[in-house]
Scaffold this motif. Structure first.
Motif, short mmCIF file in Angstrom:
data_model
loop_
_atom_site.label_atom_id
_atom_site.label_comp_id
_atom_site.label_asym_id
_atom_site.label_seq_id
_atom_site.Cartn_x
_atom_site.Cartn_y
_atom_site.Cartn_z
N THR A 169 10.00 -36.06 21.81
CA THR A 169 11.37 -35.56 21.88
C THR A 169 11.38 -34.33 22.78
OG1 THR A 169 11.12 -34.09 19.97
CG2 THR A 169 11.87 -36.35 19.52
N ALA A 170 12.57 -33.98 23.24
CA ALA A 170 12.70 -32.72 23.97
C ALA A 170 12.31 -31.58 23.03
CB ALA A 170 14.13 -32.55 24.47
N PHE A 171 11.69 -30.55 23.57
CA PHE A 171 11.29 -29.43 22.73
C PHE A 171 12.43 -28.45 22.50
CE2 PHE A 171 7.19 -30.86 24.55
CZ PHE A 171 6.52 -31.11 23.37
N SER A 172 13.52 -28.62 23.24
CA SER A 172 14.70 -27.78 23.03
C SER A 172 15.84 -28.63 22.51
CB SER A 172 15.10 -27.09 24.34
OG SER A 172 15.29 -28.05 25.37
N ARG A 179 21.81 -28.92 22.96
CA ARG A 179 22.70 -27.93 23.61
C ARG A 179 21.98 -27.17 24.71
NH1 ARG A 179 25.66 -24.94 20.43
NH2 ARG A 179 25.12 -25.76 18.37
N PHE A 180 20.64 -27.07 24.64
CA PHE A 180 19.88 -26.37 25.66
C PHE A 180 19.12 -27.33 26.58
CE2 PHE A 180 19.97 -23.29 22.07
CZ PHE A 180 20.79 -22.35 22.68
N SER A 181 19.27 -28.63 26.35
CA SER A 181 18.58 -29.62 27.17
C SER A 181 19.50 -30.25 28.21
CB SER A 181 17.99 -30.72 26.28
OG SER A 181 17.02 -30.20 25.40
N ALA A 182 20.78 -29.92 28.16
CA ALA A 182 21.73 -30.51 29.10
C ALA A 182 21.67 -29.81 30.45
CB ALA A 182 23.14 -30.43 28.53
N MET A 183 21.95 -30.57 31.49
CA MET A 183 22.05 -30.02 32.83
C MET A 183 23.51 -29.72 33.15
SD MET A 183 19.09 -32.46 34.46
CE MET A 183 19.70 -32.38 36.12
N PRO A 184 23.78 -28.89 34.15
CA PRO A 184 25.16 -28.49 34.43
C PRO A 184 26.07 -29.69 34.68
CG PRO A 184 23.63 -27.11 35.64
CD PRO A 184 22.81 -28.20 35.03
N GLY A 185 27.23 -29.65 34.02
CA GLY A 185 28.23 -30.67 34.26
C GLY A 185 28.22 -31.85 33.32
N LEU A 186 27.23 -31.93 32.43
CA LEU A 186 27.17 -33.08 31.51
C LEU A 186 26.42 -32.69 30.25
CD1 LEU A 186 27.78 -36.12 31.05
CD2 LEU A 186 25.51 -36.60 32.01
N ASP A 187 27.14 -32.63 29.12
CA ASP A 187 26.51 -32.35 27.84
C ASP A 187 25.94 -33.62 27.24
OD1 ASP A 187 27.21 -29.67 27.96
OD2 ASP A 187 29.09 -29.95 26.87
N PHE A 188 24.96 -33.46 26.36
CA PHE A 188 24.51 -34.57 25.53
C PHE A 188 25.59 -34.88 24.50
CE2 PHE A 188 20.31 -33.67 27.19
CZ PHE A 188 19.65 -34.89 27.10
N ASP A 189 25.77 -36.15 24.17
CA ASP A 189 26.67 -36.52 23.08
C ASP A 189 26.03 -36.18 21.74
OD1 ASP A 189 28.53 -37.56 24.87
OD2 ASP A 189 27.63 -39.56 24.83
N GLY A 190 26.85 -36.10 20.70
CA GLY A 190 26.33 -35.95 19.34
C GLY A 190 26.00 -34.53 18.96
N ASP A 191 25.21 -34.40 17.92
CA ASP A 191 24.85 -33.11 17.33
C ASP A 191 24.12 -32.25 18.37
OD1 ASP A 191 23.98 -30.95 15.89
OD2 ASP A 191 22.82 -32.11 14.43
#
Length: 364
Positions: A52-55, A58-70
């Protein structure tokens, strides 16, 4: 003199290449991504199954596109790969998959300051600038180990590892002291007959959660993410291992045995520094990766070890060449989903100046 008819060629379509393309578009340049695999998703699909991502999201998204969900969950490997494919689809950039770069050369007299990018399928692409964002998964570090030629067991790299069940019932020694080494060794406990973790330095655990929040809140809010390597060495003496408490607890209660690096391999055994011998079926190297940059050799831009000569991602050998995705390239967060966009913005201004022949425009 302000036009740049040739594209900025970006070698690699993972998170670094996509961040570079976005920064190029914002600078008014025309990016062309050349990706060797069949999708713009980086190396994520080829990592071990449980990664899994270690972050948090909310801190793993790149500019312009958030991850869906929690936003406080840790995205799984496959989710990150899907996120990158979605990110690529939203970019107004040309992405050629199945296109492996064989060599990058100087364009010479035909266009001073420009490049010719040669692909394995015979294409020749002129480029105003080049970003090497090809990652390092194809170049895992396999250190020379004393007695390796005598070892009777299997030697694997973390790049070869997929699932603990593949090693069920075997005696495994994991080599390394970073996140991947500890995560894999912990995952193997309870599935293999025995697992030992060999590292040159004691493990340094960074608690994943403080005051009920993930430590990345503090890494970002305090500015730690932005600390440059020259300052980090005064505070971080060894690799940090993110831990919610499970790893340190496993070491304390003996379920995960960490030992100083062994001194030799001998037949079926590893020989520890205290002279003890331990039988092992598998040696699993979680010893990291190096940048995969052989295609830049014609430019003379690499040192004797095949590593880039750069400052903050900008080549010190060849103007118009830049790098993205190098570990600690500019900061603690370099080479992460959350940090690569800042590095991309840093390199793109100078690349734009080169592509637009800025020195010539002022008469130099």
């Amino acid at each position: 003199m302000t036009q740049t008819p040739e594209p900025v060629v970006i070698v690699g379509g993972g998170q670094s290449g996509l961040a570079a393309a976005r920064a190029a578009l914002q600078t008014g340049l025309r990016p062309l991504i050349l990706e060797a695999s069949d999708a713009a998703e980086g190396s994520w699909p080829r990592y071990y199954d449980s990664l899994t991502a270690f972050s948090p999201a909310r801190f793993s998204a790149m500019p312009g596109l958030d991850f869906d969900g929690d936003p406080d969950r840790y995205p799984h490997r496959d989710e990150v790969a899907g996120y990158l494919r979605h990110y690529a689809a939203l970019l107004d950039a040309e992405i050629r998959t199945g296109t492996r770069v064989r060599a990058v050369e100087n364009a010479g007299d035909r266009r001073p300051g420009a490049f010719v990018v040669r692909t394995e399928n015979g294409e020749e692409i002129e480029a105003a600038a080049v970003v090497a964002a090809s990652g390092s998964f194809a170049r895992p570090v396999r250190p020379d180990l004393p007695g390796a030629g005598t070892f009777a067991g299997r030697v694997l790299h973390a790049a070869d590892y997929r699932d603990a069940n593949d090693l069920a019932g075997q005696r495994v020694v994991v080599v390394g002291g970073g996140n991947s080494a500890v995560q894999i060794a912990y995952e193997l406990t309870g599935t293999v007959e025995r697992v030992s973790l060999a590292s040159r330095a004691p493990l340094t655990f960074l608690p994943q959660r403080r005051d009920g929040r993930d430590v990345h809140h503090r890494l970002v809010s305090s500015g730690f993410d932005d600390l440059p390597p020259a300052w980090l060495i005064h505070h971080v003496r060894s690799r940090l291992v993110m831990d919610v408490g499970d790893y340190a607890s496993a070491v304390r209660d003996g379920r995960l045995v960490r030992r100083p690096m062994f001194t030799a391999l001998d037949g079926e055994h590893v020989v520890w520094a205290d002279g003890q011998r331990e039988r092992a079926d598998v040696l699993l190297l979680a010893t990291g990766y190096l940048p995969d940059l052989d295609y830049l050799a014609p430019l003379g831009a690499l040192d004797e070890h095949g590593l880039p000569v750069h400052q903050g991602g900008l080549s010190l050998i060849r103007p118009g060449l830049a790098y993205l995705g190098l570990e600690f390239q500019r900061s603690f967060a370099s080479n992460t989903l959350r940090g690569v966009a800042a590095d991309a913005a840093h390199i793109m201004g100078p690349l734009a100046a080169h592509a637009r022949h800025a020195p010539a425009q002022i008469g130099l």
